[in-house]
Write an enzyme that holds these catalytic residues in place. Sequence first.
Site, PDB file in Angstrom:
ATOM      1  N   LYS A 244      16.170  16.366  55.623  1.00 44.97           N
ATOM      2  CA  LYS A 244      14.982  15.800  56.257  1.00 44.97           C
ATOM      3  C   LYS A 244      14.498  16.708  57.379  1.00 44.97           C
ATOM      4  CE  LYS A 244      15.048  11.249  56.542  1.00 44.97           C
ATOM      5  NZ  LYS A 244      15.709  10.039  57.075  1.00 44.97           N
TER       6      LYS A 244
ATOM      7  N   ARG B 207      16.248   9.260  63.327  1.00 45.57           N
ATOM      8  CA  ARG B 207      16.448   9.206  61.874  1.00 45.57           C
ATOM      9  C   ARG B 207      17.642  10.033  61.430  1.00 45.57           C
ATOM     10  NH1 ARG B 207      10.880  11.342  59.503  1.00 45.57           N
ATOM     11  NH2 ARG B 207      11.486  10.025  57.749  1.00 45.57           N
TER      12      ARG B 207
ATOM     13  N   GLY C  86      18.967   5.676  51.723  1.00 48.18           N
ATOM     14  CA  GLY C  86      19.316   4.339  52.203  1.00 48.18           C
ATOM     15  C   GLY C  86      20.755   4.157  52.650  1.00 48.18           C
TER      16      GLY C  86
ATOM     17  N   MET D 108      22.346   5.743  55.244  1.00 50.22           N
ATOM     18  CA  MET D 108      22.574   5.806  56.682  1.00 50.22           C
ATOM     19  C   MET D 108      21.420   5.110  57.422  1.00 50.22           C
ATOM     20  SD  MET D 108      24.274   9.526  57.106  1.00 50.22           S
ATOM     21  CE  MET D 108      22.973  10.354  56.287  1.00 50.22           C
TER      22      MET D 108
ATOM     23  N   ARG E 277      10.803  15.846  49.978  1.00 56.66           N
ATOM     24  CA  ARG E 277      12.010  16.387  49.329  1.00 56.66           C
ATOM     25  C   ARG E 277      11.750  16.528  47.839  1.00 56.66           C
ATOM     26  NH1 ARG E 277      15.146  10.897  50.698  1.00 56.66           N
ATOM     27  NH2 ARG E 277      13.960   9.537  49.351  1.00 56.66           N
TER      28      ARG E 277
ATOM     29  N   HIS F  95      38.526   9.049  18.705  1.00 59.04           N
ATOM     30  CA  HIS F  95      37.876   9.160  17.398  1.00 59.04           C
ATOM     31  C   HIS F  95      36.493   8.528  17.440  1.00 59.04           C
ATOM     32  CE1 HIS F  95      36.977   7.854  13.267  1.00 59.04           C
ATOM     33  NE2 HIS F  95      37.485   9.029  12.963  1.00 59.04           N
TER      34      HIS F  95
ATOM     35  N   ARG G 142      34.475  18.994   8.580  1.00 54.16           N
ATOM     36  CA  ARG G 142      35.780  18.342   8.451  1.00 54.16           C
ATOM     37  C   ARG G 142      35.888  17.804   7.034  1.00 54.16           C
ATOM     38  NH1 ARG G 142      33.872  16.538  13.772  1.00 54.16           N
ATOM     39  NH2 ARG G 142      35.366  17.148  15.376  1.00 54.16           N
TER      40      ARG G 142
ATOM     41  N   ARG H  76      36.681  23.694   7.331  1.00 56.61           N
ATOM     42  CA  ARG H  76      38.098  23.578   7.678  1.00 56.61           C
ATOM     43  C   ARG H  76      38.843  22.896   6.551  1.00 56.61           C
ATOM     44  NH1 ARG H  76      39.830  19.851  12.596  1.00 56.61           N
ATOM     45  NH2 ARG H  76      39.161  18.273  11.098  1.00 56.61           N
TER      46      ARG H  76
ATOM     47  N   GLU I 126      44.254  26.292  18.062  1.00 56.89           N
ATOM     48  CA  GLU I 126      44.427  24.997  18.745  1.00 56.89           C
ATOM     49  C   GLU I 126      45.828  24.779  19.286  1.00 56.89           C
ATOM     50  OE1 GLU I 126      42.846  22.020  16.052  1.00 56.89           O
ATOM     51  OE2 GLU I 126      43.442  23.162  14.303  1.00 56.89           O
TER      52      GLU I 126
ATOM     53  N   SER J 105      38.070  30.187  15.687  1.00 59.22           N
ATOM     54  CA  SER J 105      37.224  29.147  16.262  1.00 59.22           C
ATOM     55  C   SER J 105      38.128  28.277  17.119  1.00 59.22           C
ATOM     56  CB  SER J 105      36.568  28.329  15.148  1.00 59.22           C
ATOM     57  OG  SER J 105      35.850  27.275  15.728  1.00 59.22           O
TER      58      SER J 105
ATOM     59  N   GLY K  39      39.556  25.286  18.608  1.00 54.25           N
ATOM     60  CA  GLY K  39      39.556  23.838  18.450  1.00 54.25           C
ATOM     61  C   GLY K  39      40.042  23.255  19.764  1.00 54.25           C
ATOM     62  N   THR K  40      39.119  23.126  20.701  1.00 56.07           N
ATOM     63  CA  THR K  40      39.554  22.806  22.070  1.00 56.07           C
ATOM     64  C   THR K  40      39.962  21.346  22.253  1.00 56.07           C
ATOM     65  OG1 THR K  40      37.209  22.687  22.599  1.00 56.07           O
ATOM     66  CG2 THR K  40      38.386  24.665  23.278  1.00 56.07           C
ATOM     67  N   ASN K  41      39.669  20.490  21.274  1.00 50.83           N
ATOM     68  CA  ASN K  41      40.197  19.130  21.402  1.00 50.83           C
ATOM     69  C   ASN K  41      41.717  19.175  21.303  1.00 50.83           C
ATOM     70  OD1 ASN K  41      37.550  18.341  21.413  1.00 50.83           O
ATOM     71  ND2 ASN K  41      37.527  17.722  19.269  1.00 50.83           N
ATOM     72  N   ASP K  42      42.215  19.811  20.217  1.00 45.68           N
ATOM     73  CA  ASP K  42      43.662  19.904  20.067  1.00 45.68           C
ATOM     74  C   ASP K  42      44.267  20.875  21.068  1.00 45.68           C
ATOM     75  OD1 ASP K  42      44.828  18.131  18.228  1.00 45.68           O
ATOM     76  OD2 ASP K  42      43.781  19.125  16.587  1.00 45.68           O
TER      77      ASP K  42
ATOM     78  N   CYS L 114      34.596  25.064  18.425  1.00 40.00           N
ATOM     79  CA  CYS L 114      34.085  23.932  17.654  1.00 40.00           C
ATOM     80  C   CYS L 114      34.591  22.600  18.186  1.00 40.00           C
ATOM     81  CB  CYS L 114      34.395  24.090  16.178  1.00 40.00           C
ATOM     82  SG  CYS L 114      36.166  24.115  15.831  1.00 40.00           S
TER      83      CYS L 114
ATOM     84  N   TYR M 166      29.494  32.229  19.366  1.00 39.59           N
ATOM     85  CA  TYR M 166      28.733  30.989  19.226  1.00 39.59           C
ATOM     86  C   TYR M 166      29.497  29.792  19.769  1.00 39.59           C
ATOM     87  CZ  TYR M 166      31.759  29.788  15.276  1.00 39.59           C
ATOM     88  OH  TYR M 166      32.846  29.477  14.510  1.00 39.59           O
TER      89      TYR M 166
END
Length: 902
Positions: free
Chosen positions: A28, A99, A108, A110, A350, A470, A592, A646, A773, A792, A794-797, A859, A879
């Site tokens: 402000k 202020r 809102g 303070m 702002r 899942h 899959r 896969r 993975e 590739s 497999g960043t989940n596993d 992936c 990619y």
Amino acid sequence: MSKTKYVYFFGGENTDGNGSMKPLLGGKGANLAEMAKIGLPVPAGFTITTEVCTYFYANGQQYPLELKAQVDAAMAGIEKAMGKKLGDTEGLPLLVSCRSGARDSMPGMMDTVLNIGLNDKTVEVLAKKSGDERFAWDCYRRFVQMYGRVVLDMKPKCKTDHCPFEDLLEAKKKKAGVDVDSDLQAEYLKELVVEFKAAVKSQTGLDFPEDPMEQVWGGIGAVFSSWMNDRAIVYRRMNGIPHDWGTAVNVQAMVFGNMGETCATGVAFTRDGATGAKGIVGDYLFNAQGEDVVAGIRMPKKIEVSMAQEMPDVWEEFSKVAMILEKHYKDIQDVEFTIENKKLWMLQTRNAKRTGFAHVRSAVDMVNEGLITPERAIARIPANDLTQLLQPVFSGEGLKGRTPLAKGINAGPGAATGQIYFQPEEAEAVWQKDNNAKIILVRHETTPEDLRGMKVSAGILTSSGGAASHAALVGRQMGKAVVCGCDAVKIDYKAETVTAAGKVLKKGDWISIDGFTGCVYDGQVPTSPSEVLQVLFSKTLKAEDAPVYQCFHQLMSWSDRYRKLAVRANADTPGEAEQAVALGAQGIGLTRTEHMFFDHIEDFRAMILADNVEDRQKALEPLLKYQQDDFEGLFRAMNGRPVTIRLLDPPLHEFVPHEAKEQEALANKLGISKEKVAQRVKDLAEFNPMLGHRGCRLGIVYPEITRMQATAICQAAVKVMKEGIDCHPEIMVPLPGNASEFKHQETVIREAAQKVFEKAGITSDYMVGTMIELPRACVTADKIAEHAEFFSFGTNDLTQTGLGISRDDYGTYINEYQELDIFAADPFQTLDQEGVGELMKIAVEKGKKTRPNIKLGICGEHGGDPASVKFCHKLGLNYVSCSPLRLPVARLAAAQAAIEEA
Ligand code: ADP
Ligand code: MG
Ligand code: MG
């Protein structure tokens, strides 16, 4: 004496600060200084820096010694600039506001005190000199009320507490026989001031301070103290604002919007914050002070509707100022202003908070207006906000007056309304009877077996499982609204009820879920489909009739120009693939294959139950045909773009029936005993399926499965190529940790491919690569790359195995972990760069050492998460691959990564 500057003056030419000084002056204060500097009408004032706030808390709520002299000097500066004196009993007295204002706006959270400087003497002068007795006393009663609440701590402590001031005000209005505050005449306001002061005395034991400078210091202290009030602390935690930033205090000459009918006050956006549409929108009130507009006591008027008629001169000036501000800040501004006797004063500006729609539209418009560059447009839009443009939405109108029954994890963006079903089979049956049925599948969690039921549902609600469960993963990929891990809903499959917030809903009852917010609502909240998908996919809308689509398209083509990462989609069916291409996919990064088996589950089960290789091979024959058909469909839909397929990944127990009745039916169908089925199911059960007999371990023990899948892929490629469509299959081996595992599968695949190509007389240029993975795969990537043509991630596993956390049950503690700041983010939503990311880095380096031009992608679900996409850019991947509906996010994030690097 040290020379630290604690106080910065603003007002015309003498302004000390500027807009870049937000850390020191707060947002402000910095913007008030900036506005004053560029010649806009800002009432003079000064800002006490955030450093004083830090000092205040570090020193038992004391101020630095030098502060007083600096404040006195700055106050003299205000008096000079405004030609008035604080506490003046001769001329019109100066009043000031006090202020708050932190580095980032905390709307809102303070406190602010207005009309400081009034006492029993100055109020009389104000009345006489302004010629408006009512106005003077209105200011005075507001001041006593605000000062009492904020400085003397007379705020109601809980919801049931009464505010003494409000009670007195109500009583007075009754006595006067008026409905609104602004109709109270001076005599009543005078009585109110006396009564307010008596209330102060009786509640605090203090006399109301008459000395203006004492009042100023009271205000300053209250603002600094409000940095540590409860809501401010909670707000900072929610928004990641550090507690040690502190607030600044702005003391500013009052201007009056409540001095009669030529006065007004208002708030405005220079463009619409909901849609981004051009043109000022906002609210204003005649004869009022700032806080009245937001407080909702009186119904404000719309600036865009009536200001030009009611105050033509002011409107002209105000729209000019709004334009100057937009040009200056090159962004939508959210402003506060007051009009005192037809003179405009600016009190705040702002960058406006806005929706994803407004972000895209305003940024694209501003580029076309020549205000900003495409780079700047790309850089400032939060990539995740793009999902808003693709999803059916609950309109603000529809949500009016509704409170959520419960709140879960907002796993799949979108808004869905439907009838509750608990059993996927039943959901499917309902849908088969009526393809327009709207269904919300409600489950503890979902498994691959539930896929068909999920497919026919508009949305999925689960009571357990996190953002990478899942339900979340698959539901999101299908474009469903998903709220998961909502443990406040209690599901009883037997009674077919779901209970939340004391409300019991039965099967068939309507429920609405908002995948943007995680909120669950009772009943039907109306939705509308997204414009972008109507143009790109269902073709029910023409581009020229779709302004949201046009902006989206423009932004995407700019993004594509800048980004270096390619984007691919995770897609299992031709329909998903087509949607992916429409949304910019340059290939499929993950198919899959097991999802295809669920459409032919009977045949697949026969294969699982086979006793020996011969029987198994026989059972695989019909599956080969189905798979080939599926792959052909994918290749055609992708029309020459690469498709990564896969091989079978999940453990076999996920495919067999677990209920006695179903087992018996299967036994009858296959002509074997139900005991045998039951025994096989028992044999397949695993204690730790995530680390069980899955991935390439299946293909190694049952090479005939791999052979069948490789054959189906190559036959499909050959067939489609003969139709004149180019094919680039990339066959992906899941889960190897050893080069030897990969080598084994590669041999099976290449032999099968060779056979197909020899028979067909043509060859498809295919690749064999692997999904990385396991941590072991990362650290031995140099050896795996001797054979694998692509990686590739497999960043989940890789997250599961790298962190030793199973995504199936981490929902029980992840919230606690985040609240305690143990984890900054959910590692299944945004990549753990320090751990999993480091493993990826090792794999990239080692893989490239062996095979310099190895193709690299990701992936896992992270492929559609902006921060993770940027990380992949830095790693130098080729990619990212994500769910079709997240492709625009990935495209924008990839462009941002390239721009940030430049
Ligand atoms: P918040 O951050 O909660 O908006 P502000 O400090 O901006 O708090 O002030 C609350 C209201 O009082 C706003 O509407 C503002 O425009 C108004 N206001 C603040 N200072 C002055 C002033 N010097 N003259 C007139 N109105 C003011
Ligand atoms: Mg404000
Ligand atoms: Mg995996």
